[in-house]
Design an enzyme around this catalytic site. Sequence first.
Site, mmCIF file in Angstrom:
data_model
loop_
_atom_site.group_PDB
_atom_site.id
_atom_site.type_symbol
_atom_site.label_atom_id
_atom_site.label_comp_id
_atom_site.label_asym_id
_atom_site.label_seq_id
_atom_site.Cartn_x
_atom_site.Cartn_y
_atom_site.Cartn_z
ATOM 1 N N CYS A 1 -2.072 8.326 4.210
ATOM 2 C CA CYS A 1 -2.090 7.678 2.769
ATOM 3 C C CYS A 1 -3.364 8.046 2.310
ATOM 4 O O CYS A 1 -3.609 8.291 0.920
ATOM 5 C CB CYS A 1 -1.732 6.281 2.821
ATOM 6 S SG CYS A 1 -2.866 5.380 4.062
ATOM 7 N N GLU B 1 0.884 -1.328 -0.157
ATOM 8 C CA GLU B 1 -0.040 0.007 -0.039
ATOM 9 C C GLU B 1 0.873 1.325 0.105
ATOM 10 O O GLU B 1 1.684 1.485 1.020
ATOM 11 C CB GLU B 1 -0.712 0.077 1.270
ATOM 12 C CG GLU B 1 -1.942 1.002 1.034
ATOM 13 C CD GLU B 1 -1.887 2.210 1.995
ATOM 14 O OE1 GLU B 1 -1.258 3.047 1.086
ATOM 15 O OE2 GLU B 1 -2.109 2.446 2.987
HETATM 16 P P1 NAP Z 1 9.596 3.502 3.406
HETATM 17 O O1 NAP Z 1 10.866 4.387 3.148
HETATM 18 O O2 NAP Z 1 8.943 2.954 2.016
HETATM 19 O O3 NAP Z 1 9.885 2.245 4.276
HETATM 20 C C1 NAP Z 1 9.052 1.437 4.907
HETATM 21 C C2 NAP Z 1 9.709 0.131 5.229
HETATM 22 O O4 NAP Z 1 10.140 -0.454 4.090
HETATM 23 C C3 NAP Z 1 10.929 0.146 6.298
HETATM 24 O O5 NAP Z 1 11.143 -0.625 7.012
HETATM 25 C C4 NAP Z 1 12.161 0.394 5.306
HETATM 26 O O6 NAP Z 1 13.359 -0.157 5.641
HETATM 27 C C5 NAP Z 1 11.681 -0.614 3.935
HETATM 28 N N1 NAP Z 1 12.265 -0.616 2.694
HETATM 29 C C6 NAP Z 1 11.934 0.648 1.876
HETATM 30 N N2 NAP Z 1 12.453 0.701 0.970
HETATM 31 C C7 NAP Z 1 13.000 -0.678 0.954
HETATM 32 C C8 NAP Z 1 13.815 -1.530 -0.130
HETATM 33 N N3 NAP Z 1 14.245 -0.919 -1.323
HETATM 34 N N4 NAP Z 1 14.413 -2.565 0.165
HETATM 35 C C9 NAP Z 1 13.940 -3.154 1.461
HETATM 36 N N5 NAP Z 1 13.115 -2.563 2.459
HETATM 37 C C10 NAP Z 1 12.825 -1.174 2.150
HETATM 38 O O7 NAP Z 1 8.470 4.456 4.028
HETATM 39 P P2 NAP Z 1 8.567 5.088 5.567
HETATM 40 O O8 NAP Z 1 9.787 5.225 6.168
HETATM 41 O O9 NAP Z 1 7.199 4.946 6.248
HETATM 42 O O10 NAP Z 1 8.218 6.801 4.879
HETATM 43 C C11 NAP Z 1 8.956 7.461 3.981
HETATM 44 C C12 NAP Z 1 8.010 7.812 2.811
HETATM 45 O O11 NAP Z 1 6.950 6.933 2.672
HETATM 46 C C13 NAP Z 1 7.111 9.223 2.994
HETATM 47 O O12 NAP Z 1 7.689 10.149 2.863
HETATM 48 C C14 NAP Z 1 5.723 8.673 2.282
HETATM 49 O O13 NAP Z 1 6.015 9.387 0.892
HETATM 50 C C15 NAP Z 1 5.829 7.333 2.087
HETATM 51 N N6 NAP Z 1 4.662 6.937 3.206
HETATM 52 C C16 NAP Z 1 3.441 6.461 2.749
HETATM 53 C C17 NAP Z 1 2.743 5.752 3.598
HETATM 54 C C18 NAP Z 1 1.233 5.182 3.009
HETATM 55 O O14 NAP Z 1 0.378 5.025 3.778
HETATM 56 N N7 NAP Z 1 1.331 4.453 1.892
HETATM 57 C C19 NAP Z 1 2.928 5.534 5.004
HETATM 58 C C20 NAP Z 1 4.204 6.234 5.449
HETATM 59 C C21 NAP Z 1 4.834 6.700 4.524
HETATM 60 P P3 NAP Z 1 14.409 0.612 6.316
HETATM 61 O O15 NAP Z 1 13.627 1.796 7.034
HETATM 62 O O16 NAP Z 1 15.250 -0.249 7.205
HETATM 63 O O17 NAP Z 1 15.093 1.365 5.382
#
Ligand code: NAP
Length: 478
Positions: A259, A223
């Site tokens: 989101c 998601e």
């Molecule tokens: P994220 O960067 O996508 O990370 C979420 C989880 O996935 C973390 O545990 C991260 O690991 C892991 N991950 C991310 N990319 C990966 C990859 N290439 N390989 C392996 N594991 C990976 O999301 P976030 O930290 O929650 O927030 C960052 C951004 O996500 C926000 O700025 C926003 O744009 C978006 N976001 C969207 C939603 C939504 O509801 N859809 C919610 C929150 C955030 P690590 O942290 O260990 O790197």
Amino acid sequence: MQINKVLEQSAQAFTTYKKTSLAERASFLRNMAASLGEIKEELIPTACEESHLPEGRITGELGRTTGQINLFADYIEEGSWLEATIDHGNPDRTPVPKPDLRRYLVPIGPVVVFGASNFPLAFSTAGGDTVSALAAGCPVVYKGHPSHPKTSLLVYGAIKKALEKSGLPTAVFQHVEGGIKEGQDLVKHPLTKAVGFTGSFKGGKALFDLANSREEPIPVYAEMGSTNPIFVTEKPLGDLDKLAALYAQSLTMGVGQFCTNPGVIFIPEKFAQRFAQTAGEKLEAIEGQTMLNAGIQRVYSESLSEMEKLSTVTWSKKAEQSDKGYPALALTDTTSWLADKSLQEEVFGPFGIVVSYNSQEELMEVAQSLQGQLTITLWADQSELVGQDDLISTLQEKCGRLLFGGVPTGVEVGYAMQHGGPYPSTTDSRTTSVGVYAIKRFVRPFALQNCPDELLPEALKEANPLGIPRTMDGKLVS
Ligand code: NAP
């Protein structure tokens, strides 16, 4: 801990856990909700400290988390989700006998879950992905989110306690700390059978591609968010001030870190300027707040700085230069919005863009151009929607949930909730990540042909000892 060992233990736990009765699994889930309640005094301040979210929000989120766990417990006991279906055989049928066929849904195996930064409880360690997998009968390996490590470990302790109390192997739920590498190793491991993810498009897509490049591809239910457009027609704008206040409130809830945040709103040209100005004034009164983590704050500030360079956009409220997430509101027109992809992308935080449109045709063009969304909202008088079947059916193709009035933030947990839309809002629009229907992601259909009654699972035995609703020879029997 070695990823290989974690997955081996998970696969081992699956052999026991998949055999638990619905009542045993429901009892474990209820124990889990109770365990979380018991650590509330420590959990709430810890989650507040790590996420920068206020106590009221985290207290509410804990209630949502335990509530959804208990809902899943009730849901699995009711049994209709198993889709037990029986076609009685007929050995006397000619020219060939008809076989006895019985199908139901069985758990898929070990599931890897990635929690979200923006819901440290409800979409994290014991959140919706974890609980729907456990309810389905799958063990879970949870990759801790670096934004809230202490919160995650506290919740892990509560789940372990519930497993022990329920007499289940502790490897039914395992917690892995680490970064990108550990996450990728979990997805690549051959014993992993599915992945649940909430977070960025970049992260979700990377894990989806990784899972598809495995020798045995597996489903990734990611998601990844959306801009959640609101379409406004003329009549409701008789109450422009009220709508502007509603929009400003939804846009800034939780510092816009949802989101379902309504990042874009389409307003008839003759009202757009006034709407943007009025909503901008409401936003002036809202203080900036600390965002979930420094990375999210940085991306938010950078995205706004980039947009401020555009000549096609004017601002009714600019964000302060600060280390906090201040609200911001921009105004543009349909032609500019359609021409510039950067205006159509999600900005994670309390930012919105008002887009003016000047005809029904323009609105339709916008609808047709939309990427897949979690939600789309219509603010329209019922009389204005008569004869708008084409618009509504186009919007249906573009989102998972269509709202008539109200705001998309605040996602109800229930039986009919759909939280998941066409790509790129998710990687699989056929499922939801909120509500009990989420269980369908972690099961697969399995049929038995001419199986003796004594060997059949309880759900498919002729006498229906579980008393669950079933489809018998094409008719629903409950
Ligand atoms: P994220 O960067 O996508 O990370 C979420 C989880 O996935 C973390 O545990 C991260 O690991 C892991 N991950 C991310 N990319 C990966 C990859 N290439 N390989 C392996 N594991 C990976 O999301 P976030 O930290 O929650 O927030 C960052 C951004 O996500 C926000 O700025 C926003 O744009 C978006 N976001 C969207 C939603 C939504 O509801 N859809 C919610 C929150 C955030 P690590 O942290 O260990 O790197």
